[in-house]
Scaffold this active site. Sequence first.
Site, PDB file in Angstrom:
ATOM      1  N   LYS A 179       0.833  -1.211   0.000  1.00 50.05           N
ATOM      2  CA  LYS A 179       0.000   0.000   0.000  1.00 50.05           C
ATOM      3  C   LYS A 179       0.864   1.256   0.000  1.00 50.05           C
ATOM      4  O   LYS A 179       0.467   2.291  -0.539  1.00 50.05           O
ATOM      5  CB  LYS A 179      -0.963  -0.019   1.185  1.00 50.05           C
ATOM      6  N   THR A 236      -4.121   5.312   2.938  1.00 54.86           N
ATOM      7  CA  THR A 236      -2.817   5.814   2.519  1.00 54.86           C
ATOM      8  C   THR A 236      -2.868   6.503   1.158  1.00 54.86           C
ATOM      9  O   THR A 236      -2.048   7.376   0.876  1.00 54.86           O
ATOM     10  CB  THR A 236      -1.796   4.652   2.486  1.00 54.86           C
TER      11      THR A 236
END
Length: 321
Positions: A179, A236
């Site tokens: 991520k 994120t």
Amino acid sequence: MSEIAVLGAGAWGTALAIQAARAGNNVVLWARAGADAIAASRESPRLPGHRLPDAIHVTGDRSLLSGIVIAAVPAQSLRAALAGLARAEVLVVCAKGIEAGTLRLPLEIAAEVHPGAVTAVLTGPNFAHEIAAGKPAASVIAGVDETMRETVARSLATASFRLYGSDDPIGAQLGGAAKNVIAIAAGAVTGAGLGENARAALITRGLAELSRLTVALGGRAETAMGLSGLGDLLLTCTGPASRNFSLGLALGQGETLAAILAARHAVTEGVATAPALLARAQNAGVSIEMPICEAVAALLEGRTTLREAIGALLARPRRDE
């Protein structure tokens, strides 16, 4: 009440120490530098505005760490940090990345440094300042030892901090690593002014890359759809407090990687993880399509420009989803 030791007084380590104290534990917070100043001010310079509860003892002496040890240090610093521990019988690792050179995941590093320790990874869509403030959040404790998972969950959980168990630590760790890389791409797309449609498409295809990689390395595809995968990816790739997203944003706006990193004190995990993630995938002996992660690695290493990377992604052959 448990004895909780937190290794690392950065933003995340400090937030976890505050959360552990909020949950009713006695907490020891180890700081690599400035322990006396943090103890005196009752505040970490990495997480300003959040006072440390009285239940937290701040120290620079790693020999005082016992009980459940939570290692809240970056992936590239994890091995050295763990090597300084005299013992670690129950070890919770929070690093999100892959070690450059060895290509080890965080729990693999822990097993090498402290063989025999019972380990798990704590991961999920959490910003440190929100955890410290007691805002609602959820995270995952992933490990093969169910008793250990339950013990850690009971020790850290409160009404505002929900902890879910998982017996897929490989999938959970890969979600935390990938991520960060995909968030750099999401930031670059946003910084380049390509729009929200482009970012949504990139996040979705990034999730597909994560799922393929997870299965290839022995995890489960459904783990990529949970808090440690999709949840962390969404946060994120969209949250302005994300260091990886903000780095990509600056790249998309024309800043150089060297200038961006020179202006930062905190570690941006995706920079070191991007090439390590690709190398780990290649070493799996399975053909895995990871065009977004490949583009990020090439961009960070100066092997392509942002315009070229975007053009290559858009020019990929069409196929069924």
